[in-house]
Design an enzyme around this catalytic site. Structure first.
Site, PDB file in Angstrom:
ATOM      1  N   GLU A  38      -8.736 -19.908   3.059  1.00  0.00           N
ATOM      2  CA  GLU A  38      -7.113 -20.085   2.947  1.00  0.00           C
ATOM      3  C   GLU A  38      -6.757 -21.808   3.246  1.00  0.00           C
ATOM      4  O   GLU A  38      -6.118 -21.617   2.255  1.00  0.00           O
ATOM      5  CB  GLU A  38      -6.679 -19.631   4.696  1.00  0.00           C
ATOM      6  N   THR A  48      18.866   8.268  -5.779  1.00  0.00           N
ATOM      7  CA  THR A  48      19.082   9.451  -4.681  1.00  0.00           C
ATOM      8  C   THR A  48      20.454   9.632  -4.309  1.00  0.00           C
ATOM      9  O   THR A  48      21.642  10.167  -4.474  1.00  0.00           O
ATOM     10  CB  THR A  48      18.715  10.545  -4.183  1.00  0.00           C
ATOM     11  N   ASP A  98      -8.995 -11.521  -4.318  1.00  0.00           N
ATOM     12  CA  ASP A  98      -9.156 -12.266  -4.545  1.00  0.00           C
ATOM     13  C   ASP A  98      -9.704 -12.482  -6.460  1.00  0.00           C
ATOM     14  O   ASP A  98      -9.605 -12.604  -7.333  1.00  0.00           O
ATOM     15  CB  ASP A  98      -9.427 -13.944  -4.396  1.00  0.00           C
ATOM     16  N   GLY A 115      11.640   4.269  -4.664  1.00  0.00           N
ATOM     17  CA  GLY A 115      12.403   3.720  -3.643  1.00  0.00           C
ATOM     18  C   GLY A 115      14.137   2.490  -3.759  1.00  0.00           C
ATOM     19  O   GLY A 115      14.456   1.862  -3.130  1.00  0.00           O
ATOM     20  N   GLY A 142      14.095   4.640 -13.397  1.00  0.00           N
ATOM     21  CA  GLY A 142      13.464   3.528 -12.247  1.00  0.00           C
ATOM     22  C   GLY A 142      12.380   3.827 -11.207  1.00  0.00           C
ATOM     23  O   GLY A 142      11.751   4.619 -11.162  1.00  0.00           O
ATOM     24  N   GLY A 182      16.764   3.846  -5.257  1.00  0.00           N
ATOM     25  CA  GLY A 182      18.478   4.142  -4.760  1.00  0.00           C
ATOM     26  C   GLY A 182      18.953   5.029  -5.308  1.00  0.00           C
ATOM     27  O   GLY A 182      19.539   4.763  -5.732  1.00  0.00           O
TER      28      GLY A 182
END
Length: 605
Positions: A429, A214, A505, A210, A207, A212
């Protein structure tokens, strides 16, 4: 300081003492023995000085040669040796006899400098070097034999009252379900032995970073209440030839003694990469891999030893490592969905003082695509902000701000935009926001701000999906590109000028347009033809075009056509809503930050 470190310190201290003593012995030999071997020091003297010393009754012995005279003086018991040139002096013998000076051989035989150098220099230095080399080899062998303890390669994690269990792992229900059977086998092997079922020898956790992997391995050991041997693939890679394979053997020998147990190898791709026939291949790494293959499925049966390994690059692993009999199962540990993110946030929130009104659902929707480690970091960043603000508990606003910190960086307190630049950013924006609001199936606007961030962004528009999406339609892709084009289209409509504010962008719009052409088959020109390969499944990375140069030109033209179409669509939508564009831009210019609700109220008024 553990016992091994104390032993190493004592060994270094003894080695220092040894060298100090050895150097002192060499110096003493050279001060006392070498002068004795090389003869007595002789001082050159004038003939007049010689005669004066005879008159002073200081000369005790004389030796007269054809070209020189050697003599010895004895002054209050201090003996010195002199040499002077021979002078034809007929009265010299009478003077010497009158002073009772003896005649004899002055000095000693000619010294053997070669023997002296060997005895005083070469011999003691050779002894020191040989003995030191022997001690160094002995120390190195001792270090290699205890490499496991020093490097922490095979640490046995004995289960304690604070052991890790599946309750500590959230957002990975499918992975936990796959591993529950393994836990049951380790806890009740008799139940499976009755029917003849065998436990998988190896399970590969695959995977993104980060997620999980371990933590899941530790949870399996904690649930089964068995010893847990943890190591990393890099710990098997050594500069000493054959040492990596020896470490693999030592690890499995220890594991067999503690069976049933779990051996966990993190980042196994370090040692398990595909073998090839290249002359530049790493022979030491391949020997280590071969030993690992033998231990997992060789002539000896490793009963009760379960191998868990983790990697985020499964495409690089050797085929022999992935076959049944070695790693029988691959458990996918994917990025959590929205419900998984909610569970992860709640698990981590237990370690912090949180306010009661936190909307974990909103935080989870705003963090689409985040891993468990990133969510843990977001909660911790929220706690740090609460401390900076002088609060005793983490609020919902702290968590929302921490999301923005992770996405765009901290707010730049001292960044001051000119009024013209601030106005351009406001229109830019709002252009994004209007495109997001006026297109169907587009994520709602959650927040708009023109406060600069440390990432370099002068402002941003945050959209939050109402639910997770597993599929991306062609309409969705075109909507995303049009939204990215909204900022530049607003600048063109109002100011008739281009700025550098649309650089990110442009990058994102181009990436989606090329993917539509090369990966997703969303154009009529190439139908379902794959034109791009490469890139890691979980680590990303640039892909490469797998087509002719002529086709690559057509890919560029088709990607440009998609972007132009989206750009024209953005310009038309903003032209149709130009009044609202000015009204919203003025409001944002004044407030600097507005919520999605405030934006929609003005847009729909």
């Amino acid at each position: 300081m553990n016992e091994n470190e104390k032993k190493q310190e004592r060994s270094v201290r003894l080695m220092i003492y040894y060298y100090v003593i050895a150097i002192s012995i060499v110096l003493l030999i050279n001060w006392f023995l070498f002068p004795a071997l090389t003869g007595t020091k002789v001082v050159e003297a004038e003939y007049s000085q010689f005669l004066q010393q005879i008159d002073d009754n200081q000369v005790s012995m004389v030796e007269i040669q054809n070209d020189h005279i050697s003599y010895i003086t004895d002054i209050d018991g201090s003996v010195s040796y002199y040499r002077t040139d021979f002078t034809d002096d007929p009265e010299l013998l009478q003077v010497l006899k009158s002073q009772n000076v003896e005649f004899g051989q002055v000095g000693r035989r000619k010294p053997d400098y070669f023997v002296s150098i060997i005895i005083c220099y070469i011999l003691p230095i050779s002894i020191i070097l040989v003995d030191g080399f022997r001690k160094k080899n002995k120390t190195k062998d001792s270090e290699l034999s205890s490499a496991d303890e020093k490097s922490g390669m095979s640490k046995i994690h004995v289960t304690t009252t604070s052991k890790t269990t599946f309750d500590d792992v959230a957002g990975q229900d499918e992975a936990k379900e796959s591993l529950t059977e393994i836990v049951d086998y380790l806890s009740n092997p008799e139940k499976y032995a009755e029917i003849g079922a065998k436990c998988p020898k190896g399970i590969l956790l695959v995977g993104p970073p980060g997620t999980g992997k371990t933590l899941l391995a530790k949870a399996v050991a904690g649930e089964a209440n068995v010893p847990f041997f943890a190591s990393s693939g890099s710990e098997f890679v050594e500069m000493y030839v054959g040492r990596g394979a020896a470490r693999v053997r030592e690890l499995f020998e220890k594991a067999k003694k503690k069976a049933p147990c779990i051996v966990f190898i993190d980042e196994i791709d370090t040692v398990g990469k595909k073998r090839n026939s290249s002359l530049n291949s790493n022979e030491e790494r391949e020997q280590t891999l071969n030993q690992l293959l033998t231990e997992m499925d060789g002539f000896e049966d490793n009963k009760g030893v379960l191998i868990l390994a983790a990697t985020n690059r499964p495409e690089t692993l050797d085929a022999a490592l992935l076959r049944p009999g070695r790693f029988d199962r691959q458990v996918r540990v994917e990025l959590p969905d929205m419900e998984g993110r909610i569970s992860i946030l709640k698990v981590h929130a237990k370690d912090y003082k949180m306010e009661e009104n936190i909307d974990y659902n909103l935080i989870a929707r705003a963090t689409s695509g985040a891993s468990g480690a990133q969510l843990a970091n977001i909660v911790n960043e929220g706690a740090l902000r609460a401390v900076r603000m002088g609060r005793a508990k983490v609020s919902h606003a702290d968590l929302e701000e921490s999301i923005e910190v992770v996405i765009a960086g901290e707010q730049k307190k001292n960044a001051i935009l000119s009024l013209q630049e601030k106005k351009i950013v406001s229109y830019h924006e709002i252009g994004h926001a209007i495109l997001a609001a006026k297109q169907t199936n587009s994520a709602p606007v959650h927040k708009i701000t023109i406060i600069p961030r440390t990432s370099g962004a002068l402002g941003y528009t945050m959209q939050v999906e109402t639910r997770d999406k597993s599929l991306l339609t062609k309409t969705d892709a075109m909507n995303k590109i049009a939204t990215y084009c909204g900022g530049r289209a607003a600048e063109e409509l109002v100011f008739g000028e281009y700025t550098t504010g649309a650089s990110n962008d442009i990058e994102q719009a181009t990436k989606i347009a090329r993917a539509m052409v090369t990966k997703y088959g969303m154009t009529d020109k190439f139908d379902m033809m794959a034109l791009e390969t490469g890139g890691s499944q979980y680590l990303g990375g640039d892909s490469q075009l797998s087509c002719s140069p002529e086709t690559a030109q057509l890919v560029d033209r088709e990607s440009l056509s998609i972007i132009k179409e989206a750009h024209a669509k953005a310009a038309k939508i903003l032209k149709d809503n130009e009044k609202k564009l000015h009204e919203l831009a003025d409001y944002l210019f004044e407030k600097e930050t507005i919520t999605g609700e405030q934006f929609m109220e003005i847009l729909q008024a």
